[in-house]
Design a protein around this motif. Sequence first.
Motif, PDB file in Angstrom:
ATOM      1  N   ILE A   7       0.745  -0.978  -0.212  1.00 55.32           N
ATOM      2  CA  ILE A   7       0.378  -0.343   0.037  1.00 55.32           C
ATOM      3  C   ILE A   7       0.735   0.953   0.071  1.00 55.32           C
ATOM      4  CG2 ILE A   7      -1.636   1.153   1.687  1.00 55.32           C
ATOM      5  CD1 ILE A   7      -2.407  -1.449   2.247  1.00 55.32           C
ATOM      6  N   GLU A   8       1.936   1.132   0.994  1.00 55.13           N
ATOM      7  CA  GLU A   8       3.001   2.435   1.292  1.00 55.13           C
ATOM      8  C   GLU A   8       2.650   2.169  -0.438  1.00 55.13           C
ATOM      9  OE1 GLU A   8       6.540   3.825   3.383  1.00 55.13           O
ATOM     10  OE2 GLU A   8       5.516   1.970   3.580  1.00 55.13           O
ATOM     11  N   ARG A   9       4.220   1.984  -0.841  1.00 56.22           N
ATOM     12  CA  ARG A   9       4.293   1.608  -2.340  1.00 56.22           C
ATOM     13  C   ARG A   9       3.799   2.156  -3.623  1.00 56.22           C
ATOM     14  NH1 ARG A   9       6.162  -3.048  -3.258  1.00 56.22           N
ATOM     15  NH2 ARG A   9       4.662  -3.714  -4.693  1.00 56.22           N
ATOM     16  N   ILE A  10       2.763   1.935  -3.031  1.00 54.78           N
ATOM     17  CA  ILE A  10       1.174   2.236  -4.356  1.00 54.78           C
ATOM     18  C   ILE A  10       1.130   3.568  -3.636  1.00 54.78           C
ATOM     19  CG2 ILE A  10      -1.161   2.245  -5.476  1.00 54.78           C
ATOM     20  CD1 ILE A  10      -0.810  -0.848  -5.155  1.00 54.78           C
ATOM     21  N   VAL A  11       0.633   4.537  -3.054  1.00 51.51           N
ATOM     22  CA  VAL A  11       0.604   5.546  -2.458  1.00 51.51           C
ATOM     23  C   VAL A  11       1.084   6.327  -3.200  1.00 51.51           C
ATOM     24  CG1 VAL A  11       0.313   7.361  -0.249  1.00 51.51           C
ATOM     25  CG2 VAL A  11      -1.427   4.676  -0.562  1.00 51.51           C
ATOM     26  N   ASP A  16       3.969  10.333  -6.326  1.00 48.01           N
ATOM     27  CA  ASP A  16       4.636  11.567  -7.275  1.00 48.01           C
ATOM     28  C   ASP A  16       4.058  11.703  -8.368  1.00 48.01           C
ATOM     29  OD1 ASP A  16       6.264  11.235  -4.940  1.00 48.01           O
ATOM     30  OD2 ASP A  16       7.333   8.963  -5.613  1.00 48.01           O
ATOM     31  N   ASP A  17       3.286  10.878  -8.459  1.00 48.61           N
ATOM     32  CA  ASP A  17       2.357  11.168 -10.106  1.00 48.61           C
ATOM     33  C   ASP A  17       2.370  12.783  -9.931  1.00 48.61           C
ATOM     34  OD1 ASP A  17       2.261  10.784 -13.645  1.00 48.61           O
ATOM     35  OD2 ASP A  17       0.196  10.087 -12.507  1.00 48.61           O
ATOM     36  N   VAL A  18       1.529  12.483  -8.983  1.00 50.96           N
ATOM     37  CA  VAL A  18       0.022  14.259  -8.927  1.00 50.96           C
ATOM     38  C   VAL A  18       1.062  15.311  -8.802  1.00 50.96           C
ATOM     39  CG1 VAL A  18      -1.715  15.419  -7.219  1.00 50.96           C
ATOM     40  CG2 VAL A  18      -1.720  13.060  -7.991  1.00 50.96           C
ATOM     41  N   GLU A  19       2.635  14.718  -7.831  1.00 54.53           N
ATOM     42  CA  GLU A  19       2.867  15.971  -7.651  1.00 54.53           C
ATOM     43  C   GLU A  19       4.005  16.611  -8.542  1.00 54.53           C
ATOM     44  OE1 GLU A  19       3.539  18.179  -5.289  1.00 54.53           O
ATOM     45  OE2 GLU A  19       2.010  16.992  -4.405  1.00 54.53           O
ATOM     46  N   HIS A  20       3.900  15.977  -9.657  1.00 59.22           N
ATOM     47  CA  HIS A  20       5.039  15.388 -11.170  1.00 59.22           C
ATOM     48  C   HIS A  20       4.406  16.495 -12.371  1.00 59.22           C
ATOM     49  CE1 HIS A  20       7.689  14.885 -14.609  1.00 59.22           C
ATOM     50  NE2 HIS A  20       8.357  15.194 -14.629  1.00 59.22           N
ATOM     51  N   ASN A  21       3.277  15.798 -11.979  1.00 55.87           N
ATOM     52  CA  ASN A  21       2.257  16.096 -13.527  1.00 55.87           C
ATOM     53  C   ASN A  21       0.918  16.646 -13.406  1.00 55.87           C
ATOM     54  OD1 ASN A  21       4.043  15.071 -15.557  1.00 55.87           O
ATOM     55  ND2 ASN A  21       3.207  12.322 -14.866  1.00 55.87           N
ATOM     56  N   TYR A  22       0.589  17.284 -11.975  1.00 59.34           N
ATOM     57  CA  TYR A  22      -0.845  17.061 -12.050  1.00 59.34           C
ATOM     58  C   TYR A  22      -1.065  18.885 -10.770  1.00 59.34           C
ATOM     59  CZ  TYR A  22      -2.566  13.491 -14.295  1.00 59.34           C
ATOM     60  OH  TYR A  22      -2.872  12.497 -15.570  1.00 59.34           O
ATOM     61  N   LYS A  23       0.287  18.838 -10.414  1.00 65.15           N
ATOM     62  CA  LYS A  23       0.241  20.089  -8.885  1.00 65.15           C
ATOM     63  C   LYS A  23      -0.296  20.630  -9.208  1.00 65.15           C
ATOM     64  CE  LYS A  23       4.231  22.088  -6.123  1.00 65.15           C
ATOM     65  NZ  LYS A  23       5.663  22.440  -6.474  1.00 65.15           N
ATOM     66  N   ASP A  24      -0.062  21.604 -10.583  1.00 66.05           N
ATOM     67  CA  ASP A  24      -1.515  23.300 -10.170  1.00 66.05           C
ATOM     68  C   ASP A  24      -2.832  22.888 -10.502  1.00 66.05           C
ATOM     69  OD1 ASP A  24       0.622  24.435  -9.918  1.00 66.05           O
ATOM     70  OD2 ASP A  24       1.213  24.966 -12.002  1.00 66.05           O
ATOM     71  N   LYS A  25      -3.199  21.530 -10.670  1.00 66.66           N
ATOM     72  CA  LYS A  25      -4.641  21.292 -11.383  1.00 66.66           C
ATOM     73  C   LYS A  25      -5.364  19.817 -10.460  1.00 66.66           C
ATOM     74  CE  LYS A  25      -2.967  20.902 -15.970  1.00 66.66           C
ATOM     75  NZ  LYS A  25      -2.646  20.382 -17.466  1.00 66.66           N
ATOM     76  N   HIS A  26      -4.550  19.479  -9.905  1.00 68.15           N
ATOM     77  CA  HIS A  26      -5.350  18.380  -8.567  1.00 68.15           C
ATOM     78  C   HIS A  26      -6.082  18.842  -7.987  1.00 68.15           C
ATOM     79  CE1 HIS A  26      -1.884  19.099  -5.854  1.00 68.15           C
ATOM     80  NE2 HIS A  26      -2.876  18.339  -4.936  1.00 68.15           N
ATOM     81  N   THR A  27      -5.805  19.999  -7.385  1.00 68.50           N
ATOM     82  CA  THR A  27      -6.959  20.506  -6.480  1.00 68.50           C
ATOM     83  C   THR A  27      -7.946  21.666  -7.291  1.00 68.50           C
ATOM     84  OG1 THR A  27      -5.397  22.901  -6.031  1.00 68.50           O
ATOM     85  CG2 THR A  27      -4.801  20.994  -4.522  1.00 68.50           C
ATOM     86  N   SER A  28      -8.342  21.844  -8.700  1.00 65.67           N
ATOM     87  CA  SER A  28      -8.583  21.988  -8.935  1.00 65.67           C
ATOM     88  C   SER A  28      -9.879  21.300 -10.129  1.00 65.67           C
ATOM     89  CB  SER A  28      -8.389  23.604  -9.749  1.00 65.67           C
ATOM     90  OG  SER A  28      -8.039  24.616  -9.014  1.00 65.67           O
ATOM     91  N   GLN A  29     -10.291  19.873  -9.467  1.00 66.64           N
ATOM     92  CA  GLN A  29     -10.647  18.744 -10.871  1.00 66.64           C
ATOM     93  C   GLN A  29     -11.847  19.868 -11.341  1.00 66.64           C
ATOM     94  OE1 GLN A  29     -10.081  18.784  -6.920  1.00 66.64           O
ATOM     95  NE2 GLN A  29      -8.890  16.357  -7.270  1.00 66.64           N
ATOM     96  N   LEU A  30     -12.194  19.755 -12.306  1.00 69.41           N
ATOM     97  CA  LEU A  30     -13.429  19.765 -13.141  1.00 69.41           C
ATOM     98  C   LEU A  30     -14.884  18.546 -12.040  1.00 69.41           C
ATOM     99  CD1 LEU A  30     -12.509  19.772 -16.966  1.00 69.41           C
ATOM    100  CD2 LEU A  30     -13.226  21.296 -15.985  1.00 69.41           C
ATOM    101  N   ASP A  31     -15.502  19.660 -12.275  1.00 68.30           N
ATOM    102  CA  ASP A  31     -16.558  18.858 -11.680  1.00 68.30           C
ATOM    103  C   ASP A  31     -17.690  18.058 -12.864  1.00 68.30           C
ATOM    104  OD1 ASP A  31     -19.330  18.200 -10.643  1.00 68.30           O
ATOM    105  OD2 ASP A  31     -18.987  19.529  -8.452  1.00 68.30           O
ATOM    106  N   THR A  32     -17.922  16.784 -13.333  1.00 64.56           N
ATOM    107  CA  THR A  32     -18.003  16.146 -14.478  1.00 64.56           C
ATOM    108  C   THR A  32     -20.086  16.375 -13.973  1.00 64.56           C
ATOM    109  OG1 THR A  32     -18.392  14.158 -13.538  1.00 64.56           O
ATOM    110  CG2 THR A  32     -17.056  14.947 -15.025  1.00 64.56           C
TER     111      THR A  32
END
Length: 303
Positions: A7-11, A16-32
């Motif tokens: 679990i720790e490795r998956i998390v 790491d992926d969120v911080e690298h690719n979505y740092k400015d976006k993950h707190t402003s997700q579109l609401d479908t």
Amino acid sequence: MELDSKIERIVKHVIDDVEHNYKDKHTSQLDTQEILEIIENSQRALFPALFGNRETISEFSNKYEIGGHVESIYTLLVYETTRALLYHPKYAKSPKFARKEKAKQIALQFLDKLPKIHEYLKTDIQAAFDGDPAATSFDEIVYSYPGFYAIFVNRIAHELYLLDVPLIPRIMTEQAHSKTGIDIHPGVTIGKYFFIDHGTGVVIGETTIIGDHVKIYQGVTLGGLSTRDGQKLRGVKRHPTISDNVTIYSNASILGGETVIGEGCVIAGNCFITHSIPAHMRVTSQSPELVLKPDKNTSCYEI
């Protein structure tokens, strides 16, 4: 425990992926869900007699109910477009207030298009009624025809596509796709009096141009010849042009950006077309040969 380490490795991998690719976006997700509410409010605003408040009967109350739906469209569109502009190369690095101001401009421009959308939709209803002897009323078409719903959503999404709004137009049309089985890219240009009969399995690619009084049946594909070059084809006319007064029957495939189907053509079912067709042609494919053999267990002459 072994499970804890997994679990720790998956998390860690995902973070790491969120911080690298979505740092400015993950707190402003579109609401479908809010994007779907834009569609629903558009239905209520443009067809209040069918989708509005059933208790509303006076001209005075209708005025304010419709106005409320239009205001909701504006509010939701500003909110979601502000988020979506994070995916626009021109505005991705802009501060939120700048994206919001741009979103307000886009929302106001979209509202200006609603009367035009409404006029085109009325022609689509007329085309469905004229083209389908099973149709009993205009209301039946608006309430229940999957082809009309897919066209409705596409006409809304197309205007947002023309306003260069990221993601939202595609989310809208994919919602219609999942609901109806009809896949129309928001980039498709569609004229008046467009009718999709039955509709299941229809696919219409991004750069398709469709004229007035066009009727297509289930399983039709208006697509590209090849996507082998991937992103190199972005912005290239990859899909066909269908002229006015064309009918395309079920399971026909018309492919290629240079393919033009001339005015007044009738394309029979199961045709596979990759080149232009002159105006006023009836196009058929050779029927496959049928092979009939008596069933071993039943006489073919049995009554």
